[in-house]
Design an enzyme around this catalytic site. Sequence first.
Site, short mmCIF file in Angstrom:
data_model
loop_
_atom_site.label_atom_id
_atom_site.label_comp_id
_atom_site.label_asym_id
_atom_site.label_seq_id
_atom_site.Cartn_x
_atom_site.Cartn_y
_atom_site.Cartn_z
N HIS A 1 41.62 -25.11 16.18
CA HIS A 1 41.21 -24.20 17.25
C HIS A 1 39.69 -24.01 17.30
CE1 HIS A 1 45.44 -22.99 17.45
NE2 HIS A 1 45.16 -22.31 18.54
N CYS B 1 40.29 -25.75 11.02
CA CYS B 1 41.40 -25.38 11.91
C CYS B 1 41.05 -25.96 13.27
CB CYS B 1 41.52 -23.85 11.98
SG CYS B 1 42.59 -23.24 13.30
N CYS C 1 47.07 -30.07 13.37
CA CYS C 1 47.03 -28.70 12.87
C CYS C 1 46.88 -28.79 11.36
CB CYS C 1 48.35 -28.01 13.24
SG CYS C 1 48.54 -26.35 12.59
N GLU D 1 43.29 -18.38 21.56
CA GLU D 1 44.48 -18.59 22.40
C GLU D 1 44.40 -17.75 23.68
OE1 GLU D 1 47.49 -20.38 22.20
OE2 GLU D 1 46.54 -21.53 20.60
N ASP E 1 50.48 -28.83 17.75
CA ASP E 1 49.74 -27.78 17.05
C ASP E 1 50.48 -26.47 17.31
OD1 ASP E 1 47.57 -26.41 15.72
OD2 ASP E 1 46.76 -25.87 17.68
N SER E 2 50.07 -25.43 16.58
CA SER E 2 50.65 -24.10 16.83
C SER E 2 50.29 -23.60 18.22
CB SER E 2 50.12 -23.11 15.79
OG SER E 2 48.71 -23.02 15.91
N1 DGL Z 1 45.23 -24.87 14.72
C1 DGL Z 1 45.84 -24.65 13.47
C2 DGL Z 1 45.12 -25.32 12.32
O1 DGL Z 1 44.50 -26.34 12.52
C3 DGL Z 1 46.47 -23.35 13.11
C4 DGL Z 1 46.11 -22.09 13.78
C5 DGL Z 1 47.15 -21.02 13.56
O2 DGL Z 1 48.16 -21.09 14.22
O3 DGL Z 1 46.96 -20.12 12.72
O4 DGL Z 1 45.19 -24.88 11.20
#
Ligand code: DGL
Length: 268
Positions: free
Chosen positions: A188, A186, A75, A154, A12-13
Amino acid sequence: MTGNNSPIGVFDSGIGGLSVANAIYSLLPKESIRYFADTGRVPYGPRSKEEIINFSQEITQFLLDQGCKMIVVACNTATAAALPQLRADWPKIPFVGMEPAVKPAAQATRSGKVGVMATLSTIQSERYEQLMHRFAADVEILENPCVGLVPLIEAGKLRHPETTQLLDRIVSPMLADEVDTLVLGCTHYPFILPVLRQLVGDSCQIIDPAPAVARQVARRLEQHQLSAGENAEPDFAFYASGAHAELTNFTTILFQILESPLGIDENR
Ligand code: DGL
């Protein structure tokens, strides 16, 4: 049967994909996992498709170099931008991606109104447009790109007033418009579930696709005869591209995950 005890690569990011890694671990406790968080380049949401493709290729190569037998793109943003390219680049490797759970949400809503929280890049992607076209023709979708939310998560500010205020600005207009089903588009966002639940109350359903992604991982492992053996002794390794400060938040949240099934710190 001895099985294949090579690890599954998950990326993931940032720390968001840990919500997916957690679901995979819960469903498939014999599988080893290598997790890569691109904390040095998070967020992906405002980035171009080309950039996200480049980053995803680099990370996939890194995880394959660690001996991974499958790659899970944990992600939504990287899936929307890069998954077709990754599959074309590595045709022999099984990839599992993810997308906002619009289909189950469209089936579940009673008011006919669904809220989608996802990054700008996901909302603007072709993949998302196709998803809307296929599954959301009969419901009204209210989207929000949740600008600024990923950096707060984050930073570990899961219950911080700043996070609560931002979430309130995101969901209040949706609730005023009678949205009764909310999609976490997302990876996160499951980490702010307690705050979100407080804001939307019990009448709104919140859909996190992580368990469905874990089931898809299980199916693909079986199809490709890649499942770990019954006597496997799984191990886990976590990598991040960011500096030490980011790594500290990363490990804090990781340990929360290990201590509670959803990885939520009630006191934060
Ligand atoms: N966690 C990521 C997603 O599912 C991306 C979050 C990001 O880096 O903007 O889209």
